[in-house]
Design an enzyme around this catalytic site. Structure first.
Site, PDB file in Angstrom:
ATOM      1  N   PHE A   1      27.464 -42.244   2.338  1.00  0.00           N
ATOM      2  CA  PHE A   1      28.040 -42.796   3.568  1.00  0.00           C
ATOM      3  C   PHE A   1      27.084 -42.552   4.728  1.00  0.00           C
ATOM      4  CE2 PHE A   1      30.383 -42.644   7.545  1.00  0.00           C
ATOM      5  CZ  PHE A   1      31.064 -43.841   7.495  1.00  0.00           C
TER       6      PHE A   1
ATOM      7  N   ASP B   1      20.377 -37.216   5.979  1.00  0.00           N
ATOM      8  CA  ASP B   1      21.537 -37.405   6.848  1.00  0.00           C
ATOM      9  C   ASP B   1      22.361 -36.117   6.778  1.00  0.00           C
ATOM     10  OD1 ASP B   1      24.041 -37.950   7.871  1.00  0.00           O
ATOM     11  OD2 ASP B   1      24.183 -39.964   7.013  1.00  0.00           O
TER      12      ASP B   1
ATOM     13  N   LYS C   1      28.055 -35.295  14.419  1.00  0.00           N
ATOM     14  CA  LYS C   1      29.352 -34.618  14.352  1.00  0.00           C
ATOM     15  C   LYS C   1      29.439 -33.253  15.054  1.00  0.00           C
ATOM     16  CE  LYS C   1      31.674 -37.049  10.683  1.00  0.00           C
ATOM     17  NZ  LYS C   1      30.841 -37.975   9.944  1.00  0.00           N
TER      18      LYS C   1
HETATM   19  C1  LIG Z   1      30.359 -39.366   9.974  1.00  0.00           C
HETATM   20  C2  LIG Z   1      29.085 -39.668   9.278  1.00  0.00           C
HETATM   21  C3  LIG Z   1      28.248 -40.700   9.706  1.00  0.00           C
HETATM   22  C4  LIG Z   1      28.614 -41.626  10.842  1.00  0.00           C
HETATM   23  O1  LIG Z   1      28.798 -40.956  12.031  1.00  0.00           O
HETATM   24  P1  LIG Z   1      29.565 -41.705  13.245  1.00  0.00           P
HETATM   25  O2  LIG Z   1      29.432 -40.746  14.380  1.00  0.00           O
HETATM   26  O3  LIG Z   1      30.976 -41.905  12.796  1.00  0.00           O
HETATM   27  O4  LIG Z   1      28.863 -42.984  13.466  1.00  0.00           O
HETATM   28  C5  LIG Z   1      27.065 -40.881   9.041  1.00  0.00           C
HETATM   29  N1  LIG Z   1      26.700 -40.095   8.009  1.00  0.00           N
HETATM   30  C6  LIG Z   1      27.476 -39.087   7.578  1.00  0.00           C
HETATM   31  C7  LIG Z   1      27.017 -38.232   6.454  1.00  0.00           C
HETATM   32  C8  LIG Z   1      28.705 -38.847   8.184  1.00  0.00           C
HETATM   33  O5  LIG Z   1      29.497 -37.877   7.725  1.00  0.00           O
END
Ligand SMILES: *Cc1c(COP(=O)(O)O)cnc(C)c1O
Length: 398
Positions: free
Chosen positions: A135, A222, A251
């Site tokens: 994701f 990420d 986050k």
């Molecule tokens: C939450 C998340 C995203 C996206 O972040 P947003 O602030 O919602 O755009 C991307 N990668 C990972 C691993 C995430 O947990």
């Protein structure tokens, strides 16, 4: 549960499946809804509320900052950017930082770097290796990088230039990429969050680092969900002893204030030049202060150690509570990023748990996800298990 507290609003676009609960305020790992019902927060705003709710030191710093300056444009230098960037460089061992406002924005910057890195060496159609179950966000490019057909559905055509392979399978990765001169980068979450709390093995990450060096690809991690202390080290990849070329954060970095950051190592630090990328809000003084204070307070209160210790305690307590229970497939994860996989879809648990005063989420249909504030105490961890264990057992028996 008391009478439904909140119904769907006709004026807010209907893009989320929500519980009929409206939140009012919080303190530490507790939140209260508008009816005064108290909940233990096992979700932390989805790994966002690093310091818990209304941390007194963060509140005081943000109040001061709001009175001083919330926003100014990137036409000028913003001193907080230098302070936070220097701190991120210190704890990552990387080189520089681009600031934005969310996770997907950090990943967009990473993907732009992957393409420009290719263009700069004559690769016109750069391709990025991504993984099944990943994701990376909900923009058109980041949803294309995401490995979940449900998130693609209805938004095709997807952005081209992604090659998708399974997690932890070096043979498959080699088969999918051998002889392809267009690949410029690999993007992955060291622990997949939305995909159901799945870790990459240290030896896979080490082999991938070596392959990226051999083929001149950028290793892009990420760490939006698994980074910033959640696993007990600053970043999840540090458990494997590797160093990325690019890393996206968001986050937990602002403890609730929206912020994103893209950290670059030497191979990626100068790829973007003036005019190549930007954002109006990115790096604003309020978000910078939130990031600076979050990291400062994490150090002051030894929250990495806390995440490691309380996380291990919570994992063991969950394993014990669910040992031998048919229908509980696995307890997994690291630090305060834990998943309990059941043998059947368990979204229905959310409302039942909330009735009993516990918040968490369910990802990948059947994985209970716990990503609480890093300030969680052992006693609160025990309380999570005391609510969750009987609930899950009743749910599985029903
Ligand atoms: C939450 C998340 C995203 C996206 O972040 P947003 O602030 O919602 O755009 C991307 N990668 C990972 C691993 C995430 O947990």
């Amino acid at each position: 549960m008391s009478a439904p507290i909140a119904a769907a609003s006709p004026h807010v676009m209907n893009t989320y499946g929500r519980l009929p609960i409206a939140m009012s305020h919080g303190r530490g790992s507790r939140v209260w809804d508008v009816n005064g019902k108290e909940y233990l927060d096992g979700l932390g705003g989805i790994a966002v509320n690093t310091l818990g709710h209304a941390h007194p030191k963060l509140v005081a710093a943000l109040q001061e900052q709001v009175g001083q300056m919330i926003h100014c444009s990137n036409y000028y230098h913003v001193p907080g950017q230098e302070v936070l960037a220097a701190k991120l460089v210190e704890i990552t061992g990387m080189q520089n930082v681009f600031f934005c406002n969310s996770g997907l924005e950090a990943n967009e910057a990473a993907l732009k770097i992957a393409r420009k890195f290719g263009h700069d060496k004559g690769i016109a159609k750069a391709e990025v290796v991504v993984f099944e179950n990943a994701f990376h966000g909900r923009s058109i490019a980041t949803l294309s990088a995401t490995g979940n057909p449900k998130i693609h559905a209805g938004f095709e055509p997807l952005v081209p230039g992604f090659i998708r392979v399974p997690r932890n399978d070096m043979e498959a990765l080699r088969r999918a990429t051998d002889g392809n001169p267009n690949i410029t980068a690999v993007l992955l979450e060291p622990i997949q969050g939305e995909g159901g709390i799945h870790e990459y093995h240290a030896d896979f990450l080490q082999q991938l680092r070596a392959l990226c060096d051999e083929r001149d690809w950028l290793l892009m991690l990420d760490e939006i969900q698994c980074g910033l202390g959640r696993t007990g080290k600053w970043f999840a990849h540090q458990w494997a002893g590797i160093q990325p070329d690019v890393m996206s954060l968001a986050k937990g970095l602002g403890s609730g204030v929206p912020i994103g950051a893209l950290v670059a190592g030497p191979r990626a630090a100068d790829v973007l030049q003036p005019g190549n990328h930007g954002t109006t809000f990115g790096g604003n003084p309020l978000a910078m202060r939130a990031g600076i204070e979050t990291i400062r307070i994490m150090e002051e209160e030894q929250l990495l150690e806390n995440a490691a210790q309380v996380g291990q305690h919570l994992k063991q307590a969950l394993e014990q509570a669910f040992a031998g229970i048919e229908g509980v497939k696995e307890v997994r994860g690291h630090g305060l990023m834990l998943g309990v996989e059941l043998s059947k879809p368990c979204g229905a648990l959310l409302e039942q748990a909330a009735e009993r005063g516990l918040l968490f989420s369910v990802t990948a249909d059947r994985v209970i996800r716990l990503v609480p504030p890093l300030t969680l105490t052992r006693a609160e961890a025990d309380e999570i298990v005391a609510i969750l264990a009987p609930l899950v057992k009743e749910f599985l028996a029903a």
